[in-house]
Design a protein around this motif. Structure first.
Motif, PDB file in Angstrom:
ATOM      1  N   ARG A 154       0.830  -1.206   0.000  1.00  0.00           N
ATOM      2  CA  ARG A 154       0.000   0.000   0.000  1.00  0.00           C
ATOM      3  C   ARG A 154       0.862   1.253   0.000  1.00  0.00           C
ATOM      4  O   ARG A 154       0.497   2.273  -0.581  1.00  0.00           O
ATOM      5  CB  ARG A 154      -0.944  -0.035   1.193  1.00  0.00           C
ATOM      6  CG  ARG A 154      -2.037  -1.090   1.028  1.00  0.00           C
ATOM      7  CD  ARG A 154      -2.967  -1.175   2.205  1.00  0.00           C
ATOM      8  NE  ARG A 154      -4.051  -2.121   1.932  1.00  0.00           N
ATOM      9  CZ  ARG A 154      -4.954  -2.502   2.821  1.00  0.00           C
ATOM     10  NH1 ARG A 154      -4.918  -2.027   4.055  1.00  0.00           N
ATOM     11  NH2 ARG A 154      -5.896  -3.368   2.478  1.00  0.00           N
ATOM     12  N   GLU A 155       2.009   1.171   0.670  1.00  0.00           N
ATOM     13  CA  GLU A 155       2.925   2.316   0.661  1.00  0.00           C
ATOM     14  C   GLU A 155       3.463   2.578  -0.738  1.00  0.00           C
ATOM     15  O   GLU A 155       3.739   3.722  -1.111  1.00  0.00           O
ATOM     16  CB  GLU A 155       4.088   2.034   1.617  1.00  0.00           C
ATOM     17  CG  GLU A 155       5.079   3.170   1.748  1.00  0.00           C
ATOM     18  CD  GLU A 155       6.192   2.853   2.719  1.00  0.00           C
ATOM     19  OE1 GLU A 155       7.247   3.474   2.631  1.00  0.00           O
ATOM     20  OE2 GLU A 155       5.988   1.956   3.574  1.00  0.00           O
ATOM     21  N   TYR A 213      -2.931  -0.024  -3.558  1.00  0.00           N
ATOM     22  CA  TYR A 213      -3.947   0.138  -2.531  1.00  0.00           C
ATOM     23  C   TYR A 213      -4.935  -1.019  -2.504  1.00  0.00           C
ATOM     24  O   TYR A 213      -5.563  -1.292  -1.490  1.00  0.00           O
ATOM     25  CB  TYR A 213      -4.674   1.464  -2.768  1.00  0.00           C
ATOM     26  CG  TYR A 213      -5.662   1.833  -1.698  1.00  0.00           C
ATOM     27  CD1 TYR A 213      -5.243   2.058  -0.390  1.00  0.00           C
ATOM     28  CD2 TYR A 213      -7.007   1.965  -1.991  1.00  0.00           C
ATOM     29  CE1 TYR A 213      -6.139   2.400   0.592  1.00  0.00           C
ATOM     30  CE2 TYR A 213      -7.921   2.313  -1.007  1.00  0.00           C
ATOM     31  CZ  TYR A 213      -7.477   2.525   0.278  1.00  0.00           C
ATOM     32  OH  TYR A 213      -8.382   2.858   1.257  1.00  0.00           O
ATOM     33  N   THR A 242       0.425  13.930  -0.361  1.00  0.00           N
ATOM     34  CA  THR A 242      -0.198  13.199  -1.456  1.00  0.00           C
ATOM     35  C   THR A 242      -0.198  14.070  -2.710  1.00  0.00           C
ATOM     36  O   THR A 242      -0.603  15.228  -2.670  1.00  0.00           O
ATOM     37  CB  THR A 242      -1.635  12.799  -1.092  1.00  0.00           C
ATOM     38  OG1 THR A 242      -1.613  12.038   0.125  1.00  0.00           O
ATOM     39  CG2 THR A 242      -2.251  11.954  -2.188  1.00  0.00           C
ATOM     40  N   THR A 268       1.063   8.286  -5.487  1.00  0.00           N
ATOM     41  CA  THR A 268       0.843   7.175  -4.564  1.00  0.00           C
ATOM     42  C   THR A 268      -0.165   7.576  -3.501  1.00  0.00           C
ATOM     43  O   THR A 268      -0.020   8.625  -2.859  1.00  0.00           O
ATOM     44  CB  THR A 268       2.170   6.764  -3.888  1.00  0.00           C
ATOM     45  OG1 THR A 268       3.096   6.368  -4.896  1.00  0.00           O
ATOM     46  CG2 THR A 268       1.936   5.608  -2.931  1.00  0.00           C
ATOM     47  N   TYR A 269      -1.180   6.745  -3.313  1.00  0.00           N
ATOM     48  CA  TYR A 269      -2.194   7.021  -2.299  1.00  0.00           C
ATOM     49  C   TYR A 269      -1.984   6.099  -1.111  1.00  0.00           C
ATOM     50  O   TYR A 269      -1.990   4.877  -1.245  1.00  0.00           O
ATOM     51  CB  TYR A 269      -3.601   6.812  -2.856  1.00  0.00           C
ATOM     52  CG  TYR A 269      -4.682   7.019  -1.798  1.00  0.00           C
ATOM     53  CD1 TYR A 269      -4.948   8.290  -1.314  1.00  0.00           C
ATOM     54  CD2 TYR A 269      -5.401   5.943  -1.286  1.00  0.00           C
ATOM     55  CE1 TYR A 269      -5.918   8.490  -0.341  1.00  0.00           C
ATOM     56  CE2 TYR A 269      -6.367   6.132  -0.316  1.00  0.00           C
ATOM     57  CZ  TYR A 269      -6.624   7.405   0.147  1.00  0.00           C
ATOM     58  OH  TYR A 269      -7.571   7.607   1.114  1.00  0.00           O
ATOM     59  N   ARG A 270      -1.755   6.706   0.048  1.00  0.00           N
ATOM     60  CA  ARG A 270      -1.635   5.956   1.301  1.00  0.00           C
ATOM     61  C   ARG A 270      -2.612   6.566   2.295  1.00  0.00           C
ATOM     62  O   ARG A 270      -2.560   7.766   2.570  1.00  0.00           O
ATOM     63  CB  ARG A 270      -0.202   6.049   1.846  1.00  0.00           C
ATOM     64  CG  ARG A 270       0.832   5.344   1.015  1.00  0.00           C
ATOM     65  CD  ARG A 270       2.236   5.673   1.494  1.00  0.00           C
ATOM     66  NE  ARG A 270       2.337   5.516   2.940  1.00  0.00           N
ATOM     67  CZ  ARG A 270       3.290   6.083   3.679  1.00  0.00           C
ATOM     68  NH1 ARG A 270       4.189   6.861   3.107  1.00  0.00           N
ATOM     69  NH2 ARG A 270       3.328   5.902   4.973  1.00  0.00           N
ATOM     70  N   LYS A 271      -3.460   5.725   2.831  1.00  0.00           N
ATOM     71  CA  LYS A 271      -4.513   6.223   3.709  1.00  0.00           C
ATOM     72  C   LYS A 271      -3.934   6.880   4.952  1.00  0.00           C
ATOM     73  O   LYS A 271      -4.389   7.955   5.378  1.00  0.00           O
ATOM     74  CB  LYS A 271      -5.444   5.081   4.098  1.00  0.00           C
ATOM     75  CG  LYS A 271      -6.665   5.532   4.876  1.00  0.00           C
ATOM     76  CD  LYS A 271      -7.601   4.366   5.137  1.00  0.00           C
ATOM     77  CE  LYS A 271      -8.846   4.824   5.900  1.00  0.00           C
ATOM     78  NZ  LYS A 271      -9.771   3.698   6.157  1.00  0.00           N
TER      79      LYS A 271
END
Length: 826
Positions: free
Chosen positions: A161-162, A166, A218, A232-235
């Motif tokens: 995920r990093e 995702y 982000t 890159t999307y990281r919550k």
């Protein structure tokens, strides 16, 4: 099996204690079925059956039953739970056997969990095995731990995920390989990498979307995302971004801002993420009154001078936070380490103002009890401690801690330096912890490059900036190109015998190709310095060089009678130097100054040759200022003056000559300097040939001035690539010329363009037609601009730069001149 269903549930069998009794005398008797008959007997031994890999001592941990004590059934029940709780066993049973004479043996029959033979990673196509194995901490030949398997499954998932996957998933499986061993298989289901396609803000009337986007980590994806990591999307990172967005509003007076939970939409093909954030800004508030209460400083300092928040301006939470820290540090500098500064606010919603009162409670004075150094696996404690400006037994000081951190960081030995404090053994004592993270300080470099100025360049270097952890510097280097050859060995001890004395030794062999001659030198120097203050040092250097100068082209080489270009000699000099250094990092400075003044004397009474006696004076001034977005503004100024006392004309090899990547970029190396004309000796006799032709050579000057201005900004911060824009200005001046002034059409020439030269035999020659007008140089200086990039690579700093001459002469490059170098600029 996958997911959380890793094993069937282990069977825990707690059996009634079986009593097998035999008569001690007389006929045998039937065994009793009452387990309580054994309770109260003395435990003779406690043993385990079924152990293969687990040590008995590890299995006994937590047992309440003890050999030599009375057996209690309640304790045995707890012991079975304790043995199972070690996590080593699938099944635990307890038995008791009579041992005679009122004693009993307690036996635990166990079934061990399988051992891990290895960890197998499958289907990880986008992230290599090495990267995945870095986060996996299950080790071979250890007892299987289902909880740890679940934790490692999550670690691999977090890694994906990093990296932007995702939608990835990870499954775990246990494969029986016999002999009570299993392989732990982690199978990755990557799915497609999810990229942030757009970030949209709704309701932001007073702050632009572009500014809000720049404030968060982000980023929207782009063509170079593979280098920058954008998209890159990281919550977890995005949750921090929400705090960053709030800070943007709090710093502009919108104290009631509300940012709703973002809407995250995934495209139908599950490749892209679209993020929408709704913002309710609220009203903007200004600062009303600013006051102080509580205990004021003992020396009468006006606290208002330390506070940047002023009445009437827009409220700024970050500025308020800095004010609080500044006030607290001011009290801590007086020893009040636990001073409490509380901002008391009163909000007037109707007028949209906030009144601030800083209430101060000093508390008692605090002293340093102990200073601990941690994290230095290689560097010795003394190397760090001698840079500290805090000492055990003294009053606390926030300023001195910051100075200490800056000095340790400036060594260049550590990735990070953190100085923290905690309460000591008493309320008025404090313990300081200096935590460092070491980095590699030794390098072995072999490199090659090409530039339009020097053609092929080859370098090799072995360097250790923290030799044996003692803070010493050791360097062996070599460089070969069409213009220069360098072989050098250097050793530096910054604190000789743990004193404030600096010592260095340098040995070298060089050959440099100038335009009109070649300078070869072999020698070395010894330097002793002393630390006068934290920023000021004084140095004394003895230098000994054996120098040979010879002509470099067909028109001059082989002309031993032309002494200025063809001669040998010995430099034996003493140099006095004073430096001021306030840079935040000695290798890659971003803030501060470095200044140097030196005076060098080469005299016959020191052993110098008569043709190598001179006095040379030089000065440097360098400034560094941080810019937004991790940029750095740099300025370097240099000036020099040379006074020759040689009985013959001083060789150009000892004079000032400029040009090239280390001085004036955009001009060919060693092409800036006063020119001279001389008769050429074609007969090879001891005197000049009156029938020979004349030639022009760069003689060099006795005065120099150089200015370099740079703006350095990150391009790809993650890989250490930075861009640079520069402006250079400088020149070298002859003895008859003043600084910033040039006289004559041809610098120092005995003739003017087109003038007829008449030789003793009546022959004549025409002086060359030089079309460049030196009088037109702005401020008497050559100017150039340019650009480039620098890569702080694993083998050292690499420079790639293109210079464009603004004051171009006929023989200067018409377009950008590319040059390559290894090492920092300044």
């Amino acid at each position: 099996m996958s997911g959380d269903h890793l094993h069937p549930r282990p069977i825990l069998a707690l059996l009634w204690l079986l009593f097998v009794a035999t008569a001690w005398s007389g006929p045998a008797q039937a065994a009793s079925s009452d387990a309580t008959a054994l309770e109260g007997r003395t435990l003779r031994t406690i043993r385990f059956e079924g152990l293969r890999r687990v040590e008995a001592a590890a299995a006994k941990l937590g047992l309440t039953s003890r050999e030599g004590r009375r057996l209690a059934l309640s304790n045995v029940a707890e012991d079975v739970q304790a043995v199972y709780g070690t996590g080593y066993f699938n099944d635990v049973q307890a038995f008791a056997e009579p041992a005679g004479a009122g004693e009993v043996d307690l036996v635990f029959v166990v079934k061990e969990k399988p051992a891990v033979r290895g960890v197998v990673i499958k289907d990880n196509e986008s992230i290599g095995d090495d990267d995945v194995e870095e986060v996996v901490d299950i080790r071979p030949f250890t007892i299987l731990d289902e909880k740890k398997v679940r934790q490692n499954r999550q670690k691999v998932l977090d890694l994906y995920r990093e990296k932007g996957f995702y939608l990835a998933d990870v499954e775990s499986e246990l494969v029986d390989v016999g002999d009570n061993q299993v392989d732990v298989v982690l199978r990755v289901i990557e799915n497609a990498k999810v990229e942030v396609r757009s970030i949209r803000f709704v309701g932001n009337r007073n702050i632009s979307s572009s500014l809000l986007k720049r404030s968060i980590e982000t980023r929207e994806g782009n063509l170079i995302s593979f280098l920058t990591g954008a998209g890159t999307y990281r919550k977890d990172a995005f949750e921090i971004d929400l705090l960053r967005l709030s800070s943007q509003y709090f710093d502009r007076g919108y104290i009631n801002v509300r940012i709703d939970t973002p809407d995250v939409e995934i495209s139908p093909d599950r490749k892209y993420v679209y993020i929408t954030m709704r913002i309710e800004e609220g009203e903007q508030f200004n600062v009303g009154e600013v006051g102080f209460s509580g205990e004021m400083p003992e020396d009468g300092t006006d606290l208002a001078d330390l506070v940047s928040t002023k009445p009437g301006e827009v409220f700024n939470r970050s500025k308020l936070g800095k004010d609080l820290q500044r006030l607290k540090s001011r009290y801590e500098d007086d020893g009040y380490a636990y001073a409490n500064v509380t901002p008391q606010t009163q909000v007037d919603a109707s007028e949209r103002i906030i009144d601030l009162i800083f209430d101060v409670q000093r508390g008692s004075k605090v002293f340093y009890e102990r200073i601990d150094i941690v994290g230095n696996t290689k560097t010795r404690d003394k190397v760090i401690r001698r840079e500290l400006r805090i000492y055990e037994g003294e009053l606390t000081s926030a300023w001195d801690r910051e100075r200490s951190k800056a000095r340790v960081t400036a060594l260049g030995y550590f990735e990070t330096v953190e100085i923290t404090t905690k309460r000591g053994s008493q309320d008025d004592l404090q313990i300081v912890e200096v935590k460092v993270q070491e980095k590699a300080t030794g390098t072995f470099q072999v490199g090659a490059g090409f530039s339009s100025a020097e053609n092929f360049i080859a370098t090799a270097q072995i360097q250790q900036d923290n030799f044996l952890g003692n803070g010493q510097s050791l360097q062996l280097s070599a460089q070969i190109s069409s213009l220069r050859q360098l072989f050098q060995f250097r050793f530096t001890e910054p604190y000789l015998f743990d004193t404030l004395v600096n010592f260095s030794f340098n040995a070298f062999n060089t050959e440099t190709q100038f335009r009109s001659f070649i300078r070869s030198a072999t020698g070395g120097d010894l330097t002793v310095g002393y630390l006068l203050t934290d920023e000021i040092r004084a140095f004394l250097t003895y230098n000994l060089e054996f120098v040979r100068s010879r002509g470099s082209d067909g028109s001059v080489s082989g002309q031993p009678a032309f002494f200025p270009l063809n001669n040998s000699g010995r430099i034996s000099s003493v140099r006095l130097t004073g430096t001021y250094d306030s840079r935040d990092n000695r290798l890659f400075p971003t803030r501060g100054m470095f200044h140097s003044l030196s005076a060098e004397f080469s005299e016959t009474f020191l052993g110098a040759s008569e043709n190598r006696t001179f006095q040379r004076f030089r000065g440097f001034a360098r400034f560094y200022q941080p810019l937004p977005f991790n940029g750095v503004f740099k300025v370097s100024l240099r000036a020099g003056y040379l006074n020759s006392t040689a009985t013959q004309a001083l060789s150009p090899a000892e004079k000032f000559i400029m040009g090239g990547i280390n001085t004036l970029r955009g001009y060919l190396p060693f092409r800036i300097g006063p020119e001279r004309r001389a008769l050429q000796n074609n007969r090879g006799n001891a005197g000049l040939d009156p029938y020979g032709s004349s030639f022009t050579f760069i003689e060099g000057g006795n005065k120099e001035f150089l200015a370099n201005v740079e703006i350095e900004v990150p391009i790809f911060q993650q890989v250490g690539i930075r861009g640079v824009l520069f402006l250079d200005a400088g020149n070298v001046f002859a003895e008859e010329e003043n600084f910033f002034y040039l006289g004559g059409d041809v610098r120092g020439s005995p003739c003017r363009p087109g003038e007829l030269l008449v030789f003793p035999d009546g022959r004549d020659a025409v002086c060359p037609n030089v079309t460049f007008d030196y009088e037109s140089l702005p401020a008497g200086l050559f100017w150039s601009v340019g650009f480039g990039f620098r890569w702080f690579s694993p083998i050292g700093p690499l420079r790639f730069e293109w210079g464009i001459p603004l004051t171009r002469r006929p023989d200067d490059p018409a377009g950008p001149l590319f040059e390559f170098s290894i090492g920092n600029s300044f």
